[in-house]
Structures are given as structure tokens and as C-alpha cells.
Enzyme design. Structure first.
Site, PDB file in Angstrom:
ATOM      1  N   HIS A 188       3.733  -4.966 -37.331  1.00 28.77           N
ATOM      2  CA  HIS A 188       2.235  -5.025 -36.580  1.00 28.77           C
ATOM      3  C   HIS A 188       1.425  -5.785 -37.076  1.00 28.77           C
ATOM      4  O   HIS A 188       1.259  -6.820 -36.908  1.00 28.77           O
ATOM      5  CB  HIS A 188       2.299  -3.852 -35.645  1.00 28.77           C
ATOM      6  CG  HIS A 188       3.347  -3.705 -34.573  1.00 28.77           C
ATOM      7  ND1 HIS A 188       3.432  -4.762 -33.226  1.00 28.77           N
ATOM      8  CD2 HIS A 188       4.022  -2.774 -34.175  1.00 28.77           C
ATOM      9  CE1 HIS A 188       4.050  -4.208 -32.834  1.00 28.77           C
ATOM     10  NE2 HIS A 188       4.372  -3.126 -33.046  1.00 28.77           N
ATOM     11  N   GLY A 248       4.409   5.627 -33.239  1.00 26.84           N
ATOM     12  CA  GLY A 248       4.210   5.088 -34.184  1.00 26.84           C
ATOM     13  C   GLY A 248       3.001   4.094 -33.806  1.00 26.84           C
ATOM     14  O   GLY A 248       3.604   3.853 -32.663  1.00 26.84           O
ATOM     15  N   GLN A 298      -2.371  -3.163 -31.494  1.00 30.35           N
ATOM     16  CA  GLN A 298      -1.824  -2.849 -30.059  1.00 30.35           C
ATOM     17  C   GLN A 298      -1.952  -1.673 -29.616  1.00 30.35           C
ATOM     18  O   GLN A 298      -1.814  -1.921 -27.856  1.00 30.35           O
ATOM     19  CB  GLN A 298      -0.554  -1.590 -30.134  1.00 30.35           C
ATOM     20  CG  GLN A 298       0.602  -2.672 -30.815  1.00 30.35           C
ATOM     21  CD  GLN A 298       2.338  -0.643 -31.086  1.00 30.35           C
ATOM     22  OE1 GLN A 298       2.184  -0.481 -31.816  1.00 30.35           O
ATOM     23  NE2 GLN A 298       3.238  -1.517 -30.302  1.00 30.35           N
ATOM     24  N   HIS A 335       7.822  -0.786 -38.950  1.00 27.74           N
ATOM     25  CA  HIS A 335       7.939  -1.622 -37.714  1.00 27.74           C
ATOM     26  C   HIS A 335       6.040  -1.122 -37.685  1.00 27.74           C
ATOM     27  O   HIS A 335       5.498  -2.878 -37.175  1.00 27.74           O
ATOM     28  CB  HIS A 335       8.429  -0.998 -36.886  1.00 27.74           C
ATOM     29  CG  HIS A 335       8.592  -1.277 -35.205  1.00 27.74           C
ATOM     30  ND1 HIS A 335       9.802  -0.983 -34.490  1.00 27.74           N
ATOM     31  CD2 HIS A 335       6.911  -0.977 -34.516  1.00 27.74           C
ATOM     32  CE1 HIS A 335       8.528  -1.828 -33.433  1.00 27.74           C
ATOM     33  NE2 HIS A 335       7.301  -1.589 -33.164  1.00 27.74           N
ATOM     34  N   GLU A 336       5.720  -0.351 -38.081  1.00 23.46           N
ATOM     35  CA  GLU A 336       4.179  -0.946 -37.745  1.00 23.46           C
ATOM     36  C   GLU A 336       2.959  -1.886 -39.203  1.00 23.46           C
ATOM     37  O   GLU A 336       2.713  -2.294 -38.466  1.00 23.46           O
ATOM     38  CB  GLU A 336       3.462   0.721 -37.671  1.00 23.46           C
ATOM     39  CG  GLU A 336       4.005   1.913 -36.966  1.00 23.46           C
ATOM     40  CD  GLU A 336       4.001   1.454 -35.280  1.00 23.46           C
ATOM     41  OE1 GLU A 336       3.359   0.937 -34.836  1.00 23.46           O
ATOM     42  OE2 GLU A 336       4.606   1.125 -34.939  1.00 23.46           O
ATOM     43  N   CYS A 392       9.545  -0.792 -28.470  1.00 25.52           N
ATOM     44  CA  CYS A 392       8.343  -0.883 -29.307  1.00 25.52           C
ATOM     45  C   CYS A 392       7.138  -0.716 -27.844  1.00 25.52           C
ATOM     46  O   CYS A 392       7.913  -1.542 -26.896  1.00 25.52           O
ATOM     47  CB  CYS A 392       8.267  -2.815 -29.523  1.00 25.52           C
ATOM     48  SG  CYS A 392       6.544  -2.876 -29.975  1.00 25.52           S
ATOM     49  N   LEU A 393       6.305   0.091 -27.749  1.00 28.68           N
ATOM     50  CA  LEU A 393       5.511   0.117 -26.909  1.00 28.68           C
ATOM     51  C   LEU A 393       4.803  -0.952 -26.229  1.00 28.68           C
ATOM     52  O   LEU A 393       4.292  -1.321 -25.527  1.00 28.68           O
ATOM     53  CB  LEU A 393       4.293   0.823 -27.247  1.00 28.68           C
ATOM     54  CG  LEU A 393       5.073   2.460 -27.693  1.00 28.68           C
ATOM     55  CD1 LEU A 393       4.277   2.931 -28.097  1.00 28.68           C
ATOM     56  CD2 LEU A 393       5.714   2.954 -26.557  1.00 28.68           C
TER      57      LEU A 393
END
Length: 179
Positions: free
Chosen positions: A145, A48, A53, A141-142, A99-100
Site C-alpha cells: 500500500h 492492518g 487508506q 500487503h501494508e 482489502c479494506l
């Protein structure tokens, strides 16, 4: 869909720590952004990715991940609204999360095992995505963000400090490698 791979924004960058702006225009630029987000997510080996991000202050995320039955789900959600089970029906999934934007470390984080997101696709059509397992975690999670929150913000102070310390150590190690 041949999007451009963009660099992933890392923890500490202001755009990650404030709520994103709602999308008001559904056109070619939004479709191009989604293509870039998918390309960037795949390049970083993620499931995701939220627009902030890659440094874009808009309420959009993309996902490509399985649910608890292993069925793969893929799409983009614009201006998402997250819906979680009411407390008496809520079961928590206490699993590892990463997380990226905080590459490397993972930490256990309990989240509801089911989630629904309502929003729009990149053409402006209404979408509803219901998820279980990893997909439920990804939707939460997204959406976090886009509200300016990282998963580490939901951890205990001790766990958060441990994740950030590991992240900084990995960055220092990478920076020390010859060029």
C-alpha cells in the site's frame, strides 16, 4: 488510545495508487495519526491499515493480527523496509486475500510465508517485525500500500477484473439501498 475513526479510501482514489512520502517528523501528530489508524482499522474489522487508506500520504501502517501459531502481534511501523526470504528459501502461501480499500471480494494470492519489516515506531525508535502466516501476508500487503500498490495489482488480469466487478456490484447494491 482513543483515535478518531476516519473513512477508508477506496480503490481508484489517487492517494492509493502512488508511493507515499517518508515520515520525517516523529511527534504528537504522528502518534495521533496511528491512533486514528487503529480506530479506523478496528471499525472496519481489518487486521492492518496503511495511512493512505485513510487518505494520508505518509509511510505508516498499523497491524493487529496473528502469526501462523495464533500469537497476536500489534504495532505501528513507520518508513518500513520489507525483507523477504531469498528465492531458494522462499515458500509461498497461496491463500485468500482481501482489502479494506476494495471491500467485499477476496482472491487467492500467493505470497512468501515469511516476511520481515524494518522501520521505526511512532516515537522514532527502531523496530523489526518478523512475521509468519497471516502476519507475514499483512506486512507485505501494508508495505505494498505504501508503495502505491494494491493486492489486486498482483493478481492476473482475469482475477483482478473479477474482483473489481464484484466490488462494483456490491457498491451499486449498497447505493441502491434506501437511505
Amino acid at each position: 488510545m482513543a483515535g478518531l475513526v476516519r473513512p477508508i479510501t477506496l480503490v481508484g482514489t489517487p492517494v492509493l495508487h502512488r508511493p507515499c512520502r517518508p515520515v520525517e517528523e516523529f511527534g504528537p501528530a504522528l502518534r495521533e495519526l496511528a491512533d486514528d489508524m487503529f480506530a479506523s482499522m478496528y471499525e472496519a474489522d481489518g487486521v492492518g491499515l496503511a495511512a493512505n487508506q485513510i487518505g494520508v500520504d505518509l509511510c505508516v501502517f498499523v497491524y493487529d493480527c496473528p502469526d501462523e501459531d495464533g500469537e497476536r502481534h500489534k504495532g505501528a511501523v513507520v518508513n518500513p523496509v520489507l525483507e523477504l526470504p531469498v528465492l531458494e528459501n522462499r515458500r509461498l502461501d497461496d491463500d485468500e486475500e482481501g482489502c479494506l480499500s476494495v471491500p467485499g471480494p477476496h482472491a487467492r494470492l500467493a505470497r512468501p510465508d515469511r516476511a520481515v519489516v524494518h522501520g521505526f515506531d511512532v516515537t522514532g525508535g527502531q523496530v523489526t517485525v518478523a512475521g509468519t502466516g497471516l502476519l507475514a501476508r499483512c506486512l507485505q500487503h501494508e508495505t505494498d500500500h505504501l508503495e502505491g500498490r494494491l493486492y489486486i495489482d498482483r493478481l492476473s488480469a482475469r482475477s483482478r477484473k473479477k474482483v473489481l466487478k464484484e466490488f462494483e456490484a456490491l457498491r451499486a447494491e449498497a447505493d441502491a439501498l434506501p437511505g
